[in-house]
Enzyme design. Structure first.
Site, short mmCIF file in Angstrom:
data_model
loop_
_atom_site.label_atom_id
_atom_site.label_comp_id
_atom_site.label_asym_id
_atom_site.label_seq_id
_atom_site.Cartn_x
_atom_site.Cartn_y
_atom_site.Cartn_z
N PRO A 1 32.68 33.29 35.48
CA PRO A 1 33.46 34.01 34.19
C PRO A 1 34.67 33.17 33.75
CG PRO A 1 33.13 35.75 36.12
CD PRO A 1 32.84 33.85 36.81
N GLU A 2 34.74 32.63 33.08
CA GLU A 2 36.25 32.30 32.55
C GLU A 2 36.67 33.01 31.76
OE1 GLU A 2 35.56 28.33 30.76
OE2 GLU A 2 33.20 27.84 31.51
N LYS B 1 42.59 34.30 35.78
CA LYS B 1 40.82 34.74 35.16
C LYS B 1 40.76 35.88 37.07
CE LYS B 1 38.72 30.86 36.62
NZ LYS B 1 37.62 30.47 36.47
N ARG C 1 26.95 35.95 44.90
CA ARG C 1 27.20 34.92 45.89
C ARG C 1 28.22 35.53 46.62
NH1 ARG C 1 25.93 29.62 43.28
NH2 ARG C 1 27.05 29.57 45.59
N ARG D 1 31.63 17.23 38.39
CA ARG D 1 31.13 17.86 37.07
C ARG D 1 30.11 17.23 35.74
NH1 ARG D 1 33.27 22.26 37.75
NH2 ARG D 1 35.58 22.47 38.78
#
Ligand SMILES: [Zn+2]
Length: 305
Positions: free
Chosen positions: A2-3, A72, A142, A295
């Site tokens: 999630p961002e 976040k 996770r 990335r």
């Protein structure tokens, strides 16, 4: 993972639901998912039953006064001196069901073959039950996320709440403020620069790709090479892409689920993220992806210079 738009979606949907709710009982099914005190938790942690008991006992009978966000981190404020911090990390989910809908069938993963389940699911680790019979479930496939109980005085000492750059959707985050940020890491490429939370809060893999596409800038360009006009477009892109994503309740790629159990729909609007090998929606060129600085950045090789 999630961002900002996903976490903002969680916070804005939970705020009206949780405000003034009184906690009847907390069930911690996996003790390592909760903590007490401001210390930073490692991703891999040991189970401590006594911490989980303390967590559950302290929350019992407490009233929720507000739900907010910094970067976040989700902050659930309680009447009195306590707050619960929730970090979803990779795969955390907060799902709220009122008494009438406790048996609702939910699809916890945005995958065609996934069969809907009733909560608690296998990935449900904490259940907060309210006096009106509604429930808040914390799921985490996770198991890297957490719920952390802190006192109001301890809040200032939470490392994961400090050291962040500006909130990009804040009105006080203007182009003048944005321009100042280019003094930080001028040699960094655009994508990792956008993703650095000490520069700007809340931007990750998905939105850095989408913002760079909007600004027509290659994710690999060093930020010091950006012209004034490109910086302006980048700033506009940050505001526009993040706000559009919030308006669409975030991107449900993989396992982001809204507190209602529904999916965010911004994923359908992605222009480059996750579209490597497909045609650019604007010019038809095949979207390319490139690994750099550990990335993967996806971009349109024709339009992004
Ligand atoms: Zn294109």
């Amino acid at each position: 993972m999630p961002e900002l738009p996903e976490v903002e979606t969680v916070v804005s949907e939970l705020r009206p639901k949780l405000k003034n709710k009184i906690i009847k009982e907390v069930r911690v099914l996996l003790p390592k998912m909760v903590a007490v005190g401001p210390e930073t938790l490692p991703n891999l942690r040991k189970t401590d039953e006594s911490v989980a008991l303390n967590f559950a006992k302290t929350l019992k009978g407490k009233k929720i006064t507000d739900v907010s966000r910094r970067a976040k981190m989700i902050i659930i404020d309680l009447a009195g001196k306590f707050a619960v911090l929730v970090h979803l990390k990779m795969t955390g989910q907060l799902i709220f069901l009122d008494k009438k809908h406790l048996d609702k069938q939910l699809r916890l993963f945005n995958i065609e073959t996934y069969k809907p389940v009733r909560l608690p699911a296998k990935s449900t680790h904490v259940i907060i039950e309210f006096t009106d019979g509604s429930r808040l479930y914390y799921n985490d496939f996770r198991q890297f996320g957490y719920l952390k109980l802190v006192t109001d005085e301890e809040l200032a000492g939470v490392a994961e709440l400090s050291g962040f750059g500006p909130e990009p959707l804040d009105k006080i985050f203007t182009y003048r403020e944005f321009e100042k940020l280019f003094k930080k890491r001028p040699n960094a490429s655009v994508k990792p620069w956008l993703m650095d939370p000490t520069i700007i809060a809340g931007i990750g893999n998905i939105y850095s790709d989408e913002i760079a596409y909007y600004a027509k800038i290659r994710p690999t360009r060093p930020v010091k090479s950006l012209k004034e006009s490109e910086k302006k477009l980048l700033f506009k892109g940050i505001k526009k892409i993040l706000q559009d994503a919030v308006d669409h309740y975030g991107s449900s790629v993989g396992d982001f689920v809204r507190p209602s159990g529904d999916w965010g729909t911004y994923g359908l609007l992605h222009k480059v993220y996750g579209r490597s090998g497909e045609k650019c929606k604007r010019c038809g060129t095949i979207i390319k992806s490139l690994k750099f600085n550990g990335r993967t950045g996806s971009f349109c090789p024709k339009e992004q210079k």
